[in-house]
Design a protein around this motif. Structure first.
Motif, PDB file in Angstrom:
ATOM      1  N   GLU A   1       0.871  -1.209  -0.043  1.00  0.00           N
ATOM      2  CA  GLU A   1      -0.074  -0.139  -0.124  1.00  0.00           C
ATOM      3  C   GLU A   1       0.866   1.328  -0.001  1.00  0.00           C
ATOM      4  O   GLU A   1       0.604   2.289  -0.674  1.00  0.00           O
ATOM      5  CB  GLU A   1      -0.834  -0.012   1.201  1.00  0.00           C
ATOM      6  CG  GLU A   1      -2.002  -0.980   1.121  1.00  0.00           C
ATOM      7  CD  GLU A   1      -2.728  -1.302   2.411  1.00  0.00           C
ATOM      8  OE1 GLU A   1      -3.965  -1.744   2.409  1.00  0.00           O
ATOM      9  OE2 GLU A   1      -2.229  -1.060   3.534  1.00  0.00           O
TER      10      GLU A   1
ATOM     11  N   THR B   1       2.111   1.789  -3.413  1.00  0.00           N
ATOM     12  CA  THR B   1       1.004   2.125  -4.266  1.00  0.00           C
ATOM     13  C   THR B   1       0.701   3.778  -4.061  1.00  0.00           C
ATOM     14  O   THR B   1       0.597   4.535  -4.939  1.00  0.00           O
ATOM     15  CB  THR B   1      -0.520   1.727  -3.965  1.00  0.00           C
ATOM     16  OG1 THR B   1       0.129   0.078  -4.209  1.00  0.00           O
ATOM     17  CG2 THR B   1      -1.471   2.037  -4.966  1.00  0.00           C
ATOM     18  N   ARG B   2       0.792   4.286  -3.012  1.00  0.00           N
ATOM     19  CA  ARG B   2       0.646   5.758  -2.692  1.00  0.00           C
ATOM     20  C   ARG B   2       1.623   6.593  -3.089  1.00  0.00           C
ATOM     21  O   ARG B   2       1.506   7.557  -3.733  1.00  0.00           O
ATOM     22  CB  ARG B   2       0.553   5.882  -0.992  1.00  0.00           C
ATOM     23  CG  ARG B   2      -0.928   5.547  -0.466  1.00  0.00           C
ATOM     24  CD  ARG B   2      -0.872   6.324   0.895  1.00  0.00           C
ATOM     25  NE  ARG B   2      -2.091   5.602   1.639  1.00  0.00           N
ATOM     26  CZ  ARG B   2      -2.029   6.096   2.882  1.00  0.00           C
ATOM     27  NH1 ARG B   2      -1.276   6.816   3.693  1.00  0.00           N
ATOM     28  NH2 ARG B   2      -3.052   5.205   3.803  1.00  0.00           N
TER      29      ARG B   2
ATOM     30  N   MET C   1       3.847   5.851  -5.599  1.00  0.00           N
ATOM     31  CA  MET C   1       3.730   5.785  -7.007  1.00  0.00           C
ATOM     32  C   MET C   1       2.515   6.672  -7.442  1.00  0.00           C
ATOM     33  O   MET C   1       2.624   7.619  -8.357  1.00  0.00           O
ATOM     34  CB  MET C   1       3.635   4.479  -7.676  1.00  0.00           C
ATOM     35  CG  MET C   1       4.735   3.456  -7.500  1.00  0.00           C
ATOM     36  SD  MET C   1       6.214   4.212  -8.448  1.00  0.00           S
ATOM     37  CE  MET C   1       5.605   4.119 -10.159  1.00  0.00           C
ATOM     38  N   ALA C   2       1.592   6.889  -6.797  1.00  0.00           N
ATOM     39  CA  ALA C   2       0.407   7.905  -7.037  1.00  0.00           C
ATOM     40  C   ALA C   2       0.973   9.312  -7.171  1.00  0.00           C
ATOM     41  O   ALA C   2       0.802  10.082  -7.856  1.00  0.00           O
ATOM     42  CB  ALA C   2      -0.752   7.656  -6.226  1.00  0.00           C
ATOM     43  N   ARG C   3       1.682   9.589  -6.112  1.00  0.00           N
ATOM     44  CA  ARG C   3       2.345  10.955  -5.705  1.00  0.00           C
ATOM     45  C   ARG C   3       3.336  11.372  -6.871  1.00  0.00           C
ATOM     46  O   ARG C   3       3.321  12.447  -7.518  1.00  0.00           O
ATOM     47  CB  ARG C   3       3.138  10.867  -4.385  1.00  0.00           C
ATOM     48  CG  ARG C   3       2.131  11.092  -3.304  1.00  0.00           C
ATOM     49  CD  ARG C   3       2.726  11.350  -1.933  1.00  0.00           C
ATOM     50  NE  ARG C   3       2.917  12.699  -1.922  1.00  0.00           N
ATOM     51  CZ  ARG C   3       2.471  13.682  -1.518  1.00  0.00           C
ATOM     52  NH1 ARG C   3       1.239  12.919  -0.559  1.00  0.00           N
ATOM     53  NH2 ARG C   3       2.666  14.687  -1.187  1.00  0.00           N
TER      54      ARG C   3
ATOM     55  N   ARG D   1       3.426  10.070  -9.959  1.00  0.00           N
ATOM     56  CA  ARG D   1       2.659  10.220 -11.270  1.00  0.00           C
ATOM     57  C   ARG D   1       1.948  11.446 -11.366  1.00  0.00           C
ATOM     58  O   ARG D   1       1.781  12.311 -12.419  1.00  0.00           O
ATOM     59  CB  ARG D   1       1.511   8.874 -11.601  1.00  0.00           C
ATOM     60  CG  ARG D   1       2.248   7.643 -11.611  1.00  0.00           C
ATOM     61  CD  ARG D   1       0.944   6.800 -12.264  1.00  0.00           C
ATOM     62  NE  ARG D   1       1.488   5.258 -11.869  1.00  0.00           N
ATOM     63  CZ  ARG D   1       1.522   4.366 -11.101  1.00  0.00           C
ATOM     64  NH1 ARG D   1       0.395   4.776 -10.153  1.00  0.00           N
ATOM     65  NH2 ARG D   1       1.893   3.117 -11.014  1.00  0.00           N
ATOM     66  N   GLU D   2       1.526  11.988 -10.155  1.00  0.00           N
ATOM     67  CA  GLU D   2       0.747  13.353 -10.009  1.00  0.00           C
ATOM     68  C   GLU D   2       1.707  14.527  -9.721  1.00  0.00           C
ATOM     69  O   GLU D   2       1.532  15.629 -10.016  1.00  0.00           O
ATOM     70  CB  GLU D   2      -0.114  13.378  -8.839  1.00  0.00           C
ATOM     71  CG  GLU D   2      -1.153  12.231  -9.030  1.00  0.00           C
ATOM     72  CD  GLU D   2      -1.992  12.156  -7.318  1.00  0.00           C
ATOM     73  OE1 GLU D   2      -1.745  13.102  -6.645  1.00  0.00           O
ATOM     74  OE2 GLU D   2      -2.705  11.307  -7.595  1.00  0.00           O
TER      75      GLU D   2
ATOM     76  N   LYS E   1       3.144  15.213  -7.052  1.00  0.00           N
ATOM     77  CA  LYS E   1       2.945  15.730  -5.648  1.00  0.00           C
ATOM     78  C   LYS E   1       4.005  15.533  -4.939  1.00  0.00           C
ATOM     79  O   LYS E   1       4.179  14.622  -4.209  1.00  0.00           O
ATOM     80  CB  LYS E   1       1.701  15.184  -5.423  1.00  0.00           C
ATOM     81  CG  LYS E   1       0.998  15.846  -4.153  1.00  0.00           C
ATOM     82  CD  LYS E   1      -0.145  15.175  -3.879  1.00  0.00           C
ATOM     83  CE  LYS E   1      -1.014  15.837  -2.612  1.00  0.00           C
ATOM     84  NZ  LYS E   1      -2.218  15.177  -2.124  1.00  0.00           N
TER      85      LYS E   1
END
Length: 244
Positions: free
Chosen positions: A18, A21-22, A24-26, A28-29, A31
């Motif tokens: 998890e 996943t978090r 990688m999301a940042r 890609r964004e 952030k």
């Protein structure tokens, strides 16, 4: 964000998968943020250092690194069930980054260590782009920031200066650095470079990694006293109901 407090430090109650996943999301964004991996020694240190506690809690991810934190969670009946060691989180993160051709900067350790780590990581994770390396010795922060930014943008910057120096550096310079996610990883570059051997699986799986390190590095004995102090403080906080 699902966070639970242990002596005032707000941990993310998530698994390693998890956490990746978090992260990688940042990435890609785009952030910006930083990742910290406090063990019992750092949590205990933060009890008497309000600024350290504040910057730990301001991190994008606060991962429970160390068996002491897991024991504390059990004592306090907090929903942290999995130790997320920084070096294991970073390995899984780099594997995910390699699949997307993401970029990485290595910062810290003695001269030459980051470069050797870079060579090993590029072989292990084909597709991972290493934008540059910088050792952990510098006259002032501005010099280090300038050298890191000279490599261009990096999706992730591994900041391996040891705690709490790396946490202070990340929080202070997050906006200046040309990177999306900063990860504080202590002595990980020495392991990636093959200079230091990580504890065998038996020690890791049984929560005895600290004992292995103590055998290999007896000078750690004084620092290790933080673990029993930490657990005693945790038990006291359970009785008193004070989370500090």
């Amino acid at each position: 964000m699902n966070r639970v407090s242990i002596l005032g430090v707000q941990f993310d109650a998530i698994t390693k998968a998890e956490a990746v996943t978090r992260a990688m999301a940042r990435i890609r964004e785009g952030k910006k943020g930083y990742v910290v991996t406090p063990n019992s020694e750092i949590v205990y240190m933060a009890r008497s250092d309000a600024q350290l506690k504040k910057l730990l809690n301001a991190a994008a991810l606060v991962l429970p690194d160390g068996i002491g934190v897991i024991h504390a969670a059990k004592i306090l009946k907090k929903p942290i069930t999995e130790k997320v060691a920084g070096i294991e989180f970073a390995a899984s993160l780099m594997e995910a980054m390699a699949k997307e051709g993401r970029s990485l900067f290595l910062f810290g350790a003695k001269p030459g260590v980051a470069e050797q780590a870079a060579e090993n990581l590029k072989k292990k994770y084909p597709g991972l782009i290493v934008t540059g390396c910088r050792n952990g010795y510098f006259k002032d922060d501005a010099e280090a920031v300038r050298d890191i930014n000279a490599a261009g943008h990096s999706d992730v910057i591994l900041v391996c200066l040891g705690a709490p120096k790396q946490e202070i550096f990340m929080e202070k310079h997050i906006d200046e650095l040309n990177g999306t996610l900063l990860c504080g990883l202590g002595g990980s570059l020495d392991v990636y470079a093959g200079i230091v051997e990580r504890a065998p699986d038996f020690y890791v799986n049984h929560g005895l990694e600290w004992f292995y390190r103590l055998k290999k590095e007896p000078w750690r004995a004084k620092r290790m006293t933080a673990l029993p102090k930490f657990l005693l403080t945790v038990m006291k906080s359970k009785v008193t109901g004070e989370d500090k």
